[in-house]
Write an enzyme that holds these catalytic residues in place. Sequence first.
Site, mmCIF file in Angstrom:
data_model
loop_
_atom_site.group_PDB
_atom_site.id
_atom_site.type_symbol
_atom_site.label_atom_id
_atom_site.label_comp_id
_atom_site.label_asym_id
_atom_site.label_seq_id
_atom_site.Cartn_x
_atom_site.Cartn_y
_atom_site.Cartn_z
ATOM 1 C CD GLN A 132 -1.140 2.352 2.172
ATOM 2 O OE1 GLN A 132 -0.455 2.103 3.147
ATOM 3 N NE2 GLN A 132 -1.345 3.600 1.743
ATOM 4 C CB THR A 160 -4.262 4.926 0.365
ATOM 5 O OG1 THR A 160 -4.067 3.527 0.613
ATOM 6 C CG2 THR A 160 -5.400 5.437 1.225
ATOM 7 C CE LYS A 258 -7.193 0.334 2.155
ATOM 8 N NZ LYS A 258 -7.198 1.472 3.089
ATOM 9 C CG HIS A 282 -8.238 5.529 5.555
ATOM 10 N ND1 HIS A 282 -7.276 5.879 4.652
ATOM 11 C CD2 HIS A 282 -7.568 5.137 6.665
ATOM 12 C CE1 HIS A 282 -6.082 5.716 5.195
ATOM 13 N NE2 HIS A 282 -6.237 5.267 6.419
ATOM 14 N NE ARG A 285 -7.549 4.894 11.281
ATOM 15 C CZ ARG A 285 -7.271 4.630 12.540
ATOM 16 N NH1 ARG A 285 -8.207 4.168 13.326
ATOM 17 N NH2 ARG A 285 -6.069 4.824 13.025
HETATM 18 C C1 LIG Z 1 -5.462 1.579 12.929
HETATM 19 C C2 LIG Z 1 -5.671 1.665 11.458
HETATM 20 C C3 LIG Z 1 -4.612 2.007 10.638
HETATM 21 C C4 LIG Z 1 -4.800 2.067 9.247
HETATM 22 N N1 LIG Z 1 -3.727 2.374 8.444
HETATM 23 C C5 LIG Z 1 -3.896 2.407 7.105
HETATM 24 C C6 LIG Z 1 -2.803 2.672 6.249
HETATM 25 O O1 LIG Z 1 -1.677 2.845 6.693
HETATM 26 N N2 LIG Z 1 -3.047 2.727 4.910
HETATM 27 C C7 LIG Z 1 -4.284 2.526 4.380
HETATM 28 O O2 LIG Z 1 -4.460 2.580 3.160
HETATM 29 N N3 LIG Z 1 -5.336 2.228 5.171
HETATM 30 C C8 LIG Z 1 -5.177 2.166 6.506
HETATM 31 N N4 LIG Z 1 -6.233 1.873 7.315
HETATM 32 C C9 LIG Z 1 -7.531 1.516 6.704
HETATM 33 C C10 LIG Z 1 -7.608 0.001 6.479
HETATM 34 O O3 LIG Z 1 -6.702 -0.402 5.488
HETATM 35 C C11 LIG Z 1 -9.024 -0.425 6.034
HETATM 36 O O4 LIG Z 1 -9.410 0.363 4.942
HETATM 37 C C12 LIG Z 1 -10.022 -0.255 7.182
HETATM 38 O O5 LIG Z 1 -9.458 -0.608 8.402
HETATM 39 C C13 LIG Z 1 -11.285 -1.090 6.942
HETATM 40 O O6 LIG Z 1 -12.242 -0.794 7.899
HETATM 41 P P1 LIG Z 1 -12.493 -1.688 9.215
HETATM 42 O O7 LIG Z 1 -11.370 -1.412 10.157
HETATM 43 O O8 LIG Z 1 -13.787 -1.166 9.732
HETATM 44 O O9 LIG Z 1 -12.536 -3.119 8.768
HETATM 45 C C14 LIG Z 1 -6.079 1.804 8.692
HETATM 46 C C15 LIG Z 1 -7.138 1.449 9.541
HETATM 47 C C16 LIG Z 1 -6.943 1.367 10.903
HETATM 48 C C17 LIG Z 1 -8.096 0.962 11.775
#
Ligand SMILES: Cc1cc2nc3c(=O)[nH]c(=O)nc-3n(C[C@H](O)[C@H](O)[C@H](O)COP(=O)(O)O)c2cc1C
Length: 391
Positions: A132, A160, A258, A282, A285
């Site tokens: 990613q 992303t 993404k 995401h 977040r």
């Molecule tokens: C703690 C945390 C860190 C994440 N870090 C990244 C990241 O570094 N890069 C990214 O593309 N998505 C990141 N995400 C998003 C996840 O890849 C994913 O899209 C998301 O967690 C899916 O939702 P869910 O946690 O409800 O299953 C992060 C999510 C969380 C919860």
Amino acid sequence: MNLASPHVVNVKDLRRLARRRLPDAVFDYLDGAADDEVTLKDSERAFKEVIFKPRFAVATPACDLGVTVLGHKLALPFMLAPIGYSRLMHPRGELAASKAAGRNGTAYILSTMSGHKIEDVKAQSAGPTFYQLYLAGGRGAAEGAIARAKAAGYKALFVTIDTPVAGNRERDARNGMKELMGPNWLKKMKYVPNILTHPYWLAAFIADGMTRPFPNIVVPGSGPLQAVDVAAALESAQVSWTDLKWIRELWSGPIVIKGVMTVDDAKRSVDAVAQGIVVSTHAGRQLDGVAGSLRVLPGIVEAVGDKTEVLFDGGIRRGADVVKAIALGAKAVLLGRGYAYGMAAAGDAGIERAIEIFRADIIRTLKLLGCSSIAQVDSSYIALRLGFRVD
Ligand SMILES: Cc1cc2nc3c(=O)[nH]c(=O)nc-3n(C[C@H](O)[C@H](O)[C@H](O)COP(=O)(O)O)c2cc1C
């Protein structure tokens, strides 16, 4: 830690164990989302508005969970999503996730914000591993990471696009994430008492060398980017469609975009020659107030599903959620917190337990639906409550 049933029967139980092991700052970083967390809540709620329509008295002797993603045969319809700062949650973090994915015949997507090296993470798994990409540290740093990912055998880039800046994660601000990740010990003091009440996490963190630079964000001329809080790390991470053309020139393998939440961005992704997209908020977040990602999935599948592979994530907490997303047209899904709670609670064993729970859940759901493989799941097995879709 006892991870067997009846101590741990679902993802909520893994979340409870993660909360117990982690200091508040780290747990809330994993559990929290932006602003009022409206999108996070809607992501979970949306699944409850998808109603199953089972076919009973149908023989389902064996349930095949296999799917093909970007030409790779996966034994499970879910992959493990990129989770930044996984090493902060558990010293084995990204290594454990990669190993568990490979052992279970599925793919792991390594975040740019990894605490472990690209090469070491790949070495844990013989299965497909994807990288990613954020532009954190600028194009020079990204170019280095892309070259290393290619040399190490990563099979696709997940770029992303939903992170022009970090979302407003208020739990992180309250818990002093910035201060804790910074160099000034005086500023950290206020947050130390809570950390001291989580001795197992603290001992592991100290034994692991505490905070360290990001090994895969190597800025030419100045070395690995220092560990900082997420808002600072993402300051330079924005990706534009122009950057995507540049990335396309560097990476000849599949590219997956993404963070797609609209038909417009889905079409732009196809125009940018993306082999896949991930419909994703995401984890709620970033921009709070966008819909739970499941609500936009059907419209996006209708628009581009025959031109690119549509993957999905957001709010998946049960195997039945995986089945619902696939019934709405996703080719496969990504688990985020669904496995990360397990990782934070118990490293390798916690991720294994999460995968085991999801696998058993999906098989049971398929049998109850009267469906003998995940490949057969389609929209005829579900109905949508009025007002479900956002187009
Ligand atoms: C703690 C945390 C860190 C994440 N870090 C990244 C990241 O570094 N890069 C990214 O593309 N998505 C990141 N995400 C998003 C996840 O890849 C994913 O899209 C998301 O967690 C899916 O939702 P869910 O946690 O409800 O299953 C992060 C999510 C969380 C919860």
